[in-house]
Design a protein around this motif. Structure first.
Motif, mmCIF file in Angstrom:
data_model
loop_
_atom_site.group_PDB
_atom_site.id
_atom_site.type_symbol
_atom_site.label_atom_id
_atom_site.label_comp_id
_atom_site.label_asym_id
_atom_site.label_seq_id
_atom_site.Cartn_x
_atom_site.Cartn_y
_atom_site.Cartn_z
ATOM 1 N N TYR A 61 0.848 -1.194 0.000
ATOM 2 C CA TYR A 61 0.000 0.000 0.000
ATOM 3 C C TYR A 61 0.882 1.242 0.000
ATOM 4 N N PHE A 62 0.360 2.317 -0.606
ATOM 5 C CA PHE A 62 1.052 3.603 -0.577
ATOM 6 C C PHE A 62 0.113 4.646 0.006
ATOM 7 N N HIS A 63 0.544 5.286 1.099
ATOM 8 C CA HIS A 63 -0.267 6.327 1.744
ATOM 9 C C HIS A 63 0.209 7.690 1.257
ATOM 10 N N PRO A 64 -0.721 8.659 1.045
ATOM 11 C CA PRO A 64 -0.315 10.003 0.591
ATOM 12 C C PRO A 64 0.750 10.600 1.506
ATOM 13 N N LYS A 65 1.754 11.212 0.905
ATOM 14 C CA LYS A 65 2.885 11.744 1.661
ATOM 15 C C LYS A 65 2.452 12.829 2.640
ATOM 16 N N ASP A 66 1.515 13.686 2.218
ATOM 17 C CA ASP A 66 1.116 14.795 3.095
ATOM 18 C C ASP A 66 0.276 14.323 4.278
ATOM 19 N N ARG A 67 -0.094 13.034 4.289
ATOM 20 C CA ARG A 67 -0.842 12.479 5.416
ATOM 21 C C ARG A 67 -0.019 11.452 6.191
ATOM 22 N N THR A 68 1.284 11.471 5.965
ATOM 23 C CA THR A 68 2.185 10.532 6.628
ATOM 24 C C THR A 68 3.122 11.291 7.562
ATOM 25 N N ARG A 69 3.279 10.796 8.780
ATOM 26 C CA ARG A 69 4.188 11.404 9.759
ATOM 27 C C ARG A 69 5.163 10.321 10.240
ATOM 28 N N ASP A 70 6.361 10.330 9.686
ATOM 29 C CA ASP A 70 7.372 9.315 9.994
ATOM 30 C C ASP A 70 8.300 9.848 11.078
#
Length: 318
Positions: free
Chosen positions: A208-217
């Motif tokens: 799966y790929f989650h939108p970058k602007d909704r990801t907090r690593d």
């Protein structure tokens, strides 16, 4: 006596109409509005009403100063992630006490908007070199577990990697098929801001790929490394960040990692720098066009948009 009462009532009504006309002239009452209604410029203050002899209320004729412009400390639960970040930045720019306002604004959204995830993998394929999902845990903003299941990989397990994964053959007895788990998890992650440590590995296991602007690593947030006194460019483990910043020990012993504990720890770390990190992201986000008006009755859990349909199927339906 009834006639005198009628005249008295008529005079009272006449005074009422005169006062109403005066208020309309001053702009304190809309011409066709009901008693007590005011224009926004009048400032909807409770002390601007007075009580007449017959118990009805009418606005005062005093001049009411325009209220200072203040920004709302709440957002719609459907607000996009970048609007959340911009809202944080706007509140931070208002001066003293803004951090408290930011916390208040986020509380409206957190229960449904923020989740943290962690996955445990086992080895499949030749020599067990392929990594496949065997357990997935998701927690909410407060760290409460909202999903935690063991998953049966699509290929036979060659290496359980128990020392790190904590997975054993016994756990696989009640495991659910990968496709079923994937569908359940992606439904939870949809439209969420997802927190995790080295989260690309978890998404890869989920295919799966989650939108970058909704990801907090948390492995990519420089502020965490700075607070821990560690080099910004260094690859810092979740274990080390937890030890330096949260003063707790995780991933100890030989029984493997706990995906629940790791997800909770990632969320705790994110919360340490949430306001500053969201402010920084707000400045880096590109301008976004206004969102189109959507039907609130639409079910967001349904994936029926045209973009999800295969091209050949779309062509055949035209």
């Amino acid at each position: 006596s009834s006639q005198g009462h009628s005249k008295k009532k008529s005079r009272k009504h006449q005074r009422f109409m005169e006062r109403r006309a005066l208020l309309e002239q001053k702009g304190l009452l809309t011409p066709h509005g009901c008693l007590g209604s005011q224009t926004p410029e009048a400032g909807l203050e409770a002390h601007t009403t007075l009580t007449t002899a017959n118990g009805t209320t009418a606005p005062r004729c005093d001049t009411v100063p325009k209220p200072k412009r203040i920004f709302s400390t709440s957002l719609s639960p459907d607000a996009s992630p970048d609007s959340i970040a911009r809202h944080h930045s706007m509140l931070l720019s208002q001066g003293n006490g803004s951090s408290k306002k930011v916390r208040m604004s986020s509380l409206v959204l957190r229960p449904g908007k923020y989740v943290a995830i962690d996955c445990e993998m086992v080895g499949t394929g030749p020599q067990g070199r392929l990594s496949e999902l065997a357990r997935c845990s998701v927690v909410n903003y407060e760290g409460d577990v909202i999903y935690d299941k063991y998953v049966q990989p699509e290929l036979p397990i060659v290496d359980y990697r128990t020392r790190w994964s904590g997975i054993t053959k016994q756990h696989m007895k009640n495991a659910i098929p990968f496709k079923a788990a994937q569908a359940e998890i992606l439904k939870i992650l949809k439209d969420k801001i997802v927190v995790g440590h080295a989260i690309h590995n978890d998404f890869q296991a989920l295919k799966y790929f989650h939108p970058k602007d909704r990801t907090r690593d948390t492995s990519q947030i420089p502020m965490l490394k700075q607070r821990a006194g560690l080099p910004i460019r260094a690859n810092v483990s979740l274990k080390n960040l937890a030890r330096h910043l949260l003063h707790k020990k995780i991933q100890v012993g030989c029984k493997g990692h706990s995906s629940v504990e790791d997800a909770q720890t990632a969320m705790e770390l994110y919360r340490l720098v949430e306001v500053q990190w969201e402010k920084k992201l707000a400045h880096s986000l590109p301008p976004r066009p206004p969102s189109p008006i959507t039907d609130p009755a639409a079910d967001s859990s349904e994936y029926l948009d045209d973009q999800y349909w295969p091209t050949d199927l779309m062509a055949s339906s035209l």
